[in-house]
Design a protein around this motif. Structure first.
Motif, mmCIF file in Angstrom:
data_model
loop_
_atom_site.group_PDB
_atom_site.id
_atom_site.type_symbol
_atom_site.label_atom_id
_atom_site.label_comp_id
_atom_site.label_asym_id
_atom_site.label_seq_id
_atom_site.Cartn_x
_atom_site.Cartn_y
_atom_site.Cartn_z
ATOM 1 N N GLN A 47 43.028 41.769 37.491
ATOM 2 C CA GLN A 47 44.405 42.052 38.066
ATOM 3 C C GLN A 47 44.745 43.465 37.671
ATOM 4 O O GLN A 47 44.323 44.130 36.794
ATOM 5 N N LYS A 66 35.233 40.668 39.729
ATOM 6 C CA LYS A 66 35.424 39.749 40.884
ATOM 7 C C LYS A 66 33.782 39.103 41.130
ATOM 8 O O LYS A 66 33.531 38.005 41.187
ATOM 9 N N TYR A 70 48.158 46.197 37.088
ATOM 10 C CA TYR A 70 49.436 45.970 36.775
ATOM 11 C C TYR A 70 49.958 47.483 36.606
ATOM 12 O O TYR A 70 49.462 48.159 35.909
ATOM 13 N N LEU A 98 37.592 46.199 39.077
ATOM 14 C CA LEU A 98 38.122 44.902 39.841
ATOM 15 C C LEU A 98 36.737 44.403 40.703
ATOM 16 O O LEU A 98 36.586 43.221 40.556
ATOM 17 N N LEU A 145 55.733 42.649 37.768
ATOM 18 C CA LEU A 145 54.560 42.093 37.697
ATOM 19 C C LEU A 145 54.160 41.933 36.441
ATOM 20 O O LEU A 145 53.878 40.658 35.628
ATOM 21 N N CYS A 203 40.700 44.273 33.615
ATOM 22 C CA CYS A 203 41.912 44.296 34.154
ATOM 23 C C CYS A 203 42.372 45.883 34.055
ATOM 24 O O CYS A 203 41.732 46.750 33.361
ATOM 25 N N GLU A 246 52.999 47.198 43.016
ATOM 26 C CA GLU A 246 51.379 47.268 43.137
ATOM 27 C C GLU A 246 51.088 46.876 44.558
ATOM 28 O O GLU A 246 49.769 47.348 45.017
ATOM 29 N N GLU A 257 54.053 38.420 34.182
ATOM 30 C CA GLU A 257 52.912 37.713 34.188
ATOM 31 C C GLU A 257 52.431 37.963 32.685
ATOM 32 O O GLU A 257 51.961 37.126 32.004
ATOM 33 N N GLN A 289 45.433 35.641 32.143
ATOM 34 C CA GLN A 289 45.811 35.882 33.448
ATOM 35 C C GLN A 289 45.520 37.327 34.029
ATOM 36 O O GLN A 289 45.865 37.521 35.233
ATOM 37 N N ALA A 290 45.173 38.030 33.028
ATOM 38 C CA ALA A 290 45.307 39.667 33.616
ATOM 39 C C ALA A 290 43.865 39.815 34.213
ATOM 40 O O ALA A 290 43.675 40.753 34.724
#
Length: 331
Positions: free
Chosen positions: A244, A168, A246, A164, A295, A175, A142, A299, A240-241
């Motif tokens: 993010q 944020k 992946y 994304l 990743l 994700c 990534e 994760e 946790q995604a």
């Protein structure tokens, strides 16, 4: 998994290849699934893809470019699997405006609708390894530089960055999964707009030689559609995604000549031939590519389970039985 039981799930591109496979898995888990698809003939939607679950899903035929319809459909949804897109690299070069409208502008409109009417929704966006362009190193992780080689890659990149950004700035739980070559039952086989493996499957069944562009040494990795769906389901509920990106991918890397050989061995008497790249395809070819998906493995606990030979067997069996619904049929 029980995370999706009784949850409201919207899938854009839901009658397409990956969307319909995802819908099937969600229905099996007890989710309340709504499928959105334009059913534009040049894209991937095909009603045969949902023939076995048609009475257990809600279907809405509309275009993701219709912001009013999308805003209405997003209300009260728990999850959005945002899979709708224009996937043809060649079409993106001949009709860049349409690619921009679907893969970038419509994505921004979808996210604005989420922010306005459903900020608590959880989103998984299907992006593509095409955004990396020609790799500087392999496998591609990534952190690799991003240098799209066609209009499709640029617009898909914009689409994922919108997701994304909204994660944020506005706290939208989104994700991104960067898909590699995904294949399996339900993929488009009437032409190579979705994946070259589709047209190879058709050539194999019809007794035509598989045509391998270039010298056949190009390296690729592949994911069977069920593995891709598993990654989406995991990412949709993994806290946790959020925010993010992946890569998906496979430890099984093969060059195209060996892949063609593997396929012709599944159907005795078939053959393949090496043919020159058409100039317009050569101009946007990325050469060797395979992903570093460590990743996602670390994760999310995801890794592919279906090996390439088994996946090809399943795909061939499906199209031998249902090919008449895919060769030249309209949705």
């Amino acid at each position: 998994m029980t995370d999706y039981r009784d949850k409201r799930v919207l899938i854009t591109g839901g009658i397409g290849f990956i969307g319909s496979s995802l819908a099937r898995a969600l229905v099996a888990q007890g989710a309340r699934v709504t499928l959105v698809d334009s059913l534009i003939p040049t894209y991937g939607g095909n009603l045969q893809n949902i023939a076995d679950i048609r009475d257990r899903v809600t279907v809405n035929v509309c275009d993701v470019r219709d912001r009013f319809a999308i805003e209405y459909l997003l209300r009260d949804q728990d999850f959005l699997f945002n899979l709708a897109g224009q996937t043809s690299h060649m079409d993106s070069m001949s009709d860049p405006k349409t690619d921009l409208d679907i893969n970038a502008a419509a994505q921004l409109s979808i996210l604005e609708a989420c922010r306005t009417v459903n900020p608590g929704i959880r989103i998984v966006f299907a992006s593509t390894r095409q955004i990396y362009g020609k790799p500087d190193y392999l496998p591609v992780d990534e952190k690799h530089p991003i240098r799209p080689v066609d209009v499709n890659g640029i617009n898909k990149l914009a689409g994922e960055w919108y997701h994304l950004l909204y994660a944020k700035v506005y706290g939208i739980r989104a994700c991104v999964l960067r898909l590699t070559n995904t294949y399996g039952p339900g993929m488009r086989v009437k032409d190579a707009r979705q994946t070259f493996l589709g047209i190879w499957i058709r050539q194999l069944i019809e007794g035509q030689p598989i045509k391998v562009f270039g010298d056949g040494t190009q390296l690729r990795d592949f994911n069977y559609v069920d593995d891709c769906v598993d990654a989406m389901l995991i990412a949709g509920v993994a806290p946790q995604a959020n925010g993010q990106v992946y890569n998906l991918g496979s430890d099984e890397v093969v060059n195209l000549k060996d892949l063609a050989q593997m396929m012709v061995e599944l159907v005795p008497g078939r053959s393949f031939e090496i043919v020159p790249f058409p100039p317009e395809r050569k101009a946007i070819d990325i050469g060797d590519y395979y992903s570093d998906f460590s990743l996602a493995r670390t994760e999310l606990g995801w890794s592919p389970k279906i090996d390439l030979q088994e996946g090809l067997r399943r795909s061939l069996a499906y199209y031998r039985e249902h090919g008449q619904h895919y060769w030249d049929a309209q949705p």
